[in-house]
Design an enzyme around this catalytic site. Structure first.
Site, PDB file in Angstrom:
ATOM      1  N   GLU A   1      16.279 116.946  73.420  1.00  0.00           N
ATOM      2  CA  GLU A   1      17.582 116.815  72.768  1.00  0.00           C
ATOM      3  C   GLU A   1      18.432 118.045  73.064  1.00  0.00           C
ATOM      4  OE1 GLU A   1      17.435 114.266  68.891  1.00  0.00           O
ATOM      5  OE2 GLU A   1      16.914 116.327  68.468  1.00  0.00           O
TER       6      GLU A   1
ATOM      7  N   HIS B   1      12.126 120.227  65.399  1.00  0.00           N
ATOM      8  CA  HIS B   1      13.467 119.674  65.619  1.00  0.00           C
ATOM      9  C   HIS B   1      14.459 120.810  65.811  1.00  0.00           C
ATOM     10  CE1 HIS B   1      17.275 117.637  64.898  1.00  0.00           C
ATOM     11  NE2 HIS B   1      16.649 116.536  65.266  1.00  0.00           N
TER      12      HIS B   1
ATOM     13  N   ILE C   1      23.973 116.809  69.885  1.00  0.00           N
ATOM     14  CA  ILE C   1      23.490 116.212  68.636  1.00  0.00           C
ATOM     15  C   ILE C   1      24.672 115.963  67.691  1.00  0.00           C
ATOM     16  CG2 ILE C   1      22.149 116.661  66.535  1.00  0.00           C
ATOM     17  CD1 ILE C   1      20.084 118.083  68.250  1.00  0.00           C
TER      18      ILE C   1
ATOM     19  N   GLY D   1      23.264 111.878  70.316  1.00  0.00           N
ATOM     20  CA  GLY D   1      24.413 111.018  70.591  1.00  0.00           C
ATOM     21  C   GLY D   1      24.089 109.569  70.881  1.00  0.00           C
TER      22      GLY D   1
ATOM     23  N   ALA E   1      20.001 109.701  64.873  1.00  0.00           N
ATOM     24  CA  ALA E   1      20.259 109.957  63.462  1.00  0.00           C
ATOM     25  C   ALA E   1      21.617 109.404  63.040  1.00  0.00           C
ATOM     26  CB  ALA E   1      20.170 111.457  63.186  1.00  0.00           C
ATOM     27  N   SER E   2      22.695 110.102  63.405  1.00  0.00           N
ATOM     28  CA  SER E   2      24.002 109.784  62.844  1.00  0.00           C
ATOM     29  C   SER E   2      24.468 108.370  63.158  1.00  0.00           C
ATOM     30  CB  SER E   2      25.046 110.809  63.300  1.00  0.00           C
ATOM     31  OG  SER E   2      24.991 110.998  64.695  1.00  0.00           O
TER      32      SER E   2
ATOM     33  N   ASN F   1      15.984 109.368  62.459  1.00  0.00           N
ATOM     34  CA  ASN F   1      15.844 110.552  61.615  1.00  0.00           C
ATOM     35  C   ASN F   1      17.011 110.578  60.626  1.00  0.00           C
ATOM     36  OD1 ASN F   1      15.580 113.103  60.555  1.00  0.00           O
ATOM     37  ND2 ASN F   1      15.960 114.193  62.478  1.00  0.00           N
ATOM     38  N   LEU F   2      16.703 110.509  59.339  1.00  0.00           N
ATOM     39  CA  LEU F   2      17.788 110.489  58.344  1.00  0.00           C
ATOM     40  C   LEU F   2      18.275 111.890  57.997  1.00  0.00           C
ATOM     41  CD1 LEU F   2      16.550 107.646  55.931  1.00  0.00           C
ATOM     42  CD2 LEU F   2      17.953 107.494  58.005  1.00  0.00           C
ATOM     43  N   LYS F   3      17.611 112.922  58.557  1.00  0.00           N
ATOM     44  CA  LYS F   3      18.007 114.322  58.305  1.00  0.00           C
ATOM     45  C   LYS F   3      18.239 114.510  56.803  1.00  0.00           C
ATOM     46  CE  LYS F   3      19.585 114.909  63.011  1.00  0.00           C
ATOM     47  NZ  LYS F   3      20.468 115.533  63.964  1.00  0.00           N
TER      48      LYS F   3
HETATM   49  O1  LIG Z   1      16.893 113.707  65.242  1.00  0.00           O
HETATM   50  C1  LIG Z   1      17.881 113.208  65.755  1.00  0.00           C
HETATM   51  C2  LIG Z   1      18.703 113.915  66.692  1.00  0.00           C
HETATM   52  O2  LIG Z   1      18.977 115.230  66.334  1.00  0.00           O
HETATM   53  C3  LIG Z   1      19.909 113.174  67.184  1.00  0.00           C
HETATM   54  O3  LIG Z   1      20.944 113.154  66.224  1.00  0.00           O
HETATM   55  P1  LIG Z   1      22.210 112.238  66.511  1.00  0.00           P
HETATM   56  O4  LIG Z   1      21.712 110.865  66.794  1.00  0.00           O
HETATM   57  O5  LIG Z   1      23.016 112.323  65.258  1.00  0.00           O
HETATM   58  O6  LIG Z   1      22.932 112.834  67.683  1.00  0.00           O
END
Ligand SMILES: O=C[C@H](O)COP(=O)(O)O
Length: 215
Positions: A133, A85, A138, A173, A194-195, A6-8
């Site tokens: 999640e 989400h 996160i 994470g 994501a991150s 997920n690139l948010k």
């Molecule tokens: O959509 C992805 C999640 O919210 C996880 O985010 P993260 O991998 O940055 O902790």
């Protein structure tokens, strides 16, 4: 294992990440998908990577300014969508409506939830998958699979009790191949992250590291 990135709204280059994800998926045989901003679905899909929307609205064609129409996401190249989400929570009726919208547009669906009880409720709505999640993990780099493994096993159990057909992913994470293996060992069939990729100095290397234990 399914790896959904997920690139948010991170300031990464979505096409660069998507190209790397497509290559890593092709080279490894691991299913890797990318969920960019809605406006970038077309550009990301053009790379050939499996492309997901981050959200679709519980609406049909009509007077719905500012909504994300499932059919438009699909036309742009999305084949699936996240819903609910943690950073875009929906009311129960809106999750249900968005699942209907996704179904109309032939989009695969994953409903996110905070904990096993919510996962059970989400699974009852019959999405293709659910993703647990814990919000507090996160973006921390501390993997849920290590920090709170009971959440993952509890989610797997909760989903199975309600709907044996639903896939269970875990997220928060997750950033390394070791995290991926831990998630799999706990019963998850995929990870949502994501991150660890979108904020990495080298997203391609981060993706290669993720799938390495599966080779
Ligand atoms: O959509 C992805 C999640 O919210 C996880 O985010 P993260 O991998 O940055 O902790």
């Amino acid at each position: 294992m399914f790896v959904l990135v997920n690139l948010k709204a991170y300031p990464c280059d979505p096409v660069e990440v998507a190209t790397a994800a497509a290559d890593v998926s092709d080279d490894s045989g691991v299913r890797v998908a990318v969920a960019p901003q809605a406006a970038q679905i077309g550009a990301v899909a053009e790379t050939g990577v499996e492309t997901w929307a981050q959200h679709v609205s519980a609406v049909e064609h009509g007077s719905h300014t500012g909504s994300t129409l499932a059919e438009a996401a699909a036309d742009a190249g999305a084949v699936g969508t996240l819903l609910n989400h943690s950073e875009n929570r929906l009311k129960l009726a809106d999750i249900d409506g968005a699942l209907d919208a996704a179904d109309r547009a032939d989009l695969e669906t994953i409903v996110c939830a905070n904990n096993p009880a919510q996962i059970g409720a989400a699974a009852a709505l019959d999405p293709d998958g659910v993703a647990v999640e814990p919000p507090e993990l996160i973006g921390t780099g501390t993997p849920v699979s290590k920090a709170d493994p009971d959440i993952v096993t509890g989610a797997v159990d909760a989903a199975a009790r309600v709907n044996g057909d639903v896939d269970v992913l875990c997220g928060a994470g997750i950033s390394t191949g070791e995290d991926l293996v831990s998630a799999s060992d706990l019963g998850a069939s995929g990870v949502l992250l994501a991150s660890g990729v979108a904020k990495a100095d080298d997203p391609r290397a981060a993706l290669e590291d993720l799938v390495e234990p599966l080779l």
